[in-house]
Design a protein around this motif. Structure first.
Motif, mmCIF file in Angstrom:
data_model
loop_
_atom_site.group_PDB
_atom_site.id
_atom_site.type_symbol
_atom_site.label_atom_id
_atom_site.label_comp_id
_atom_site.label_asym_id
_atom_site.label_seq_id
_atom_site.Cartn_x
_atom_site.Cartn_y
_atom_site.Cartn_z
ATOM 1 N N PHE A 78 104.053 72.467 71.831
ATOM 2 C CA PHE A 78 103.431 71.703 72.908
ATOM 3 C C PHE A 78 103.871 72.348 74.213
ATOM 4 C CE2 PHE A 78 103.852 68.892 69.288
ATOM 5 C CZ PHE A 78 102.580 68.344 69.207
ATOM 6 N N ALA A 79 102.880 72.783 75.008
ATOM 7 C CA ALA A 79 103.225 73.538 76.213
ATOM 8 C C ALA A 79 102.978 72.713 77.470
ATOM 9 C CB ALA A 79 102.391 74.815 76.262
ATOM 10 N N ALA A 80 103.950 72.762 78.367
ATOM 11 C CA ALA A 80 103.784 72.121 79.667
ATOM 12 C C ALA A 80 102.839 73.007 80.491
ATOM 13 C CB ALA A 80 105.142 72.006 80.344
ATOM 14 N N PRO A 81 102.144 72.527 81.522
ATOM 15 C CA PRO A 81 102.257 71.173 82.054
ATOM 16 C C PRO A 81 101.269 70.195 81.421
ATOM 17 C CG PRO A 81 100.942 72.509 83.544
ATOM 18 C CD PRO A 81 101.310 73.387 82.386
ATOM 19 N N GLY A 82 100.235 70.694 80.748
ATOM 20 C CA GLY A 82 99.178 69.781 80.294
ATOM 21 C C GLY A 82 99.340 69.344 78.858
ATOM 22 N N ASN A 83 100.517 69.620 78.263
ATOM 23 C CA ASN A 83 100.736 69.267 76.871
ATOM 24 C C ASN A 83 99.729 69.975 75.954
ATOM 25 O OD1 ASN A 83 102.840 67.632 75.756
ATOM 26 N ND2 ASN A 83 101.209 66.506 74.714
ATOM 27 N N GLN A 84 99.379 71.205 76.326
ATOM 28 C CA GLN A 84 98.456 71.969 75.488
ATOM 29 C C GLN A 84 99.097 72.203 74.119
ATOM 30 O OE1 GLN A 84 99.303 72.915 78.564
ATOM 31 N NE2 GLN A 84 97.537 73.628 79.707
ATOM 32 N N VAL A 85 98.234 72.280 73.102
ATOM 33 C CA VAL A 85 98.736 72.499 71.747
ATOM 34 C C VAL A 85 98.531 73.970 71.384
ATOM 35 C CG1 VAL A 85 98.544 71.802 69.331
ATOM 36 C CG2 VAL A 85 98.087 70.138 71.163
ATOM 37 N N LEU A 86 99.620 74.632 71.011
ATOM 38 C CA LEU A 86 99.534 76.036 70.614
ATOM 39 C C LEU A 86 99.768 76.149 69.110
ATOM 40 C CD1 LEU A 86 101.709 77.824 73.369
ATOM 41 C CD2 LEU A 86 99.317 77.112 73.503
ATOM 42 N N LEU A 87 98.889 76.887 68.446
ATOM 43 C CA LEU A 87 99.086 77.174 67.019
ATOM 44 C C LEU A 87 99.351 78.667 66.899
ATOM 45 C CD1 LEU A 87 98.919 76.634 63.928
ATOM 46 C CD2 LEU A 87 96.450 77.007 64.126
ATOM 47 N N ASN A 88 100.537 79.010 66.439
ATOM 48 C CA ASN A 88 100.944 80.424 66.325
ATOM 49 C C ASN A 88 100.657 81.173 67.629
ATOM 50 O OD1 ASN A 88 101.589 79.825 63.642
ATOM 51 N ND2 ASN A 88 99.496 80.259 62.988
ATOM 52 N N GLY A 89 100.932 80.508 68.747
ATOM 53 C CA GLY A 89 100.786 81.141 70.057
ATOM 54 C C GLY A 89 99.415 81.010 70.692
ATOM 55 N N GLU A 90 98.420 80.529 69.929
ATOM 56 C CA GLU A 90 97.053 80.417 70.492
ATOM 57 C C GLU A 90 96.783 78.982 70.958
ATOM 58 O OE1 GLU A 90 92.420 80.311 69.048
ATOM 59 O OE2 GLU A 90 93.931 80.934 67.596
ATOM 60 N N ASP A 91 96.153 78.845 72.116
ATOM 61 C CA ASP A 91 95.829 77.513 72.649
ATOM 62 C C ASP A 91 94.666 76.915 71.845
ATOM 63 O OD1 ASP A 91 95.127 75.260 74.052
ATOM 64 O OD2 ASP A 91 95.268 76.194 76.028
ATOM 65 N N VAL A 92 94.949 75.857 71.092
ATOM 66 C CA VAL A 92 93.914 75.237 70.245
ATOM 67 C C VAL A 92 93.638 73.794 70.684
ATOM 68 C CG1 VAL A 92 94.384 76.706 68.228
ATOM 69 C CG2 VAL A 92 95.668 74.570 68.503
#
Ligand code: DC
Length: 219
Positions: A66-80
């Motif tokens: 889970f990446a800040a700031p927007g709580n993006q979801v990354l799967l194996n480094g890719e924004d999904v």
């Protein structure tokens, strides 16, 4: 402190959990996103959703962040973040989530994330299986029509179709053998039907205050 929020789809868990975590200044974890990410990977890798062994391998290998700031979801480094909300992924996620080996991998990862930090974690089995000793447990529910309407408004889809799909997924989530959706005996039941975000948040903050030791502080 762990705040565990469980309940069916469309009850408002994500909105409430994110807002509460912000307010308390602690981490927010959407465990449904973890199952969705594994389901997306399975779809993209053409893995048979009826093959529990391959799905378990995938779940063990998946790196979900889970990446800040927007709580993006990354799967194996890719924004999904967007992809995991597609209806085909919703359907696959509830199938993948019924596989015991997948649940074990997710549970272990969720416990690891919860070690040494306070968080609000939402899902289906957080208060029952992942953190059975959590101090604060909420079971957030709403009438089926209200849940379908909320989801339909969110994604701009036909409410009857959403209601049908949601019922199918909820039945699968409630009736699977491994960690089915259920209210922990020591969870507080909150019905969000007809309530605003602020009203639900206030109700939960009261419960948090009552359950934290000195009754004065929420953290
Ligand atoms: O909350 P959600 O709709 O994003 O969850 C996606 C699917 O994952 C849903 O069918 C239930 C399942 N799930 C689960 O079994 N256990 C969790 N802790 C979280 C989600």
């Amino acid at each position: 402190m762990i705040v565990a929020i469980d309940g069916p789809a469309g009850a408002g868990k994500s909105t409430i959990a994110r807002s509460l975590a912000d307010r308390l200044g602690i981490t927010y974890i959407d465990t449904g996103a973890m199952y969705r990410a594994v389901a997306l990977w399975a779809i993209e890798a053409n893995i048979d959703l009826d093959d529990p062994f391959r799905l378990e391998q995938l779940a063990k290998q998946a790196r979900v962040e889970f990446a800040a700031p927007g709580n993006q979801v990354l799967l194996n480094g890719e924004d999904v973040t967007a992809k995991i909300r597609e209806p085909r992924v919703s359907d696959a996620a509830s199938k993948v989530a019924a596989v015991p080996g997948v649940r074990r991998a997710m549970r272990d990862e969720q416990r690891r994330i919860g070690t040494g930090q306070s968080l609000v974690m939402e899902g289906r089995d957080i208060g029952t299986v992942v953190f059975p000793d959590a101090r604060v447990k909420i079971y957030l529910d709403a009438h089926p029509e209200a849940r379908a309407q909320r989801r339909a408004d969110e994604i701009g889809a036909d409410v009857e179709e959403i209601a049908r799909e949601m019922m199918e997924r909820d039945t699968r989530d409630r009736t699977r053998a491994e960690a089915p959706l259920s209210q922990a005996p020591d969870a507080e039941y909150v019905d969000s039907t007809g309530l605003t975000l602020e009203q639900v948040e206030d109700a939960i903050l009261k419960i948090i205050r009552a359950r934290t030791s000195n009754g004065k502080s929420a953290t």
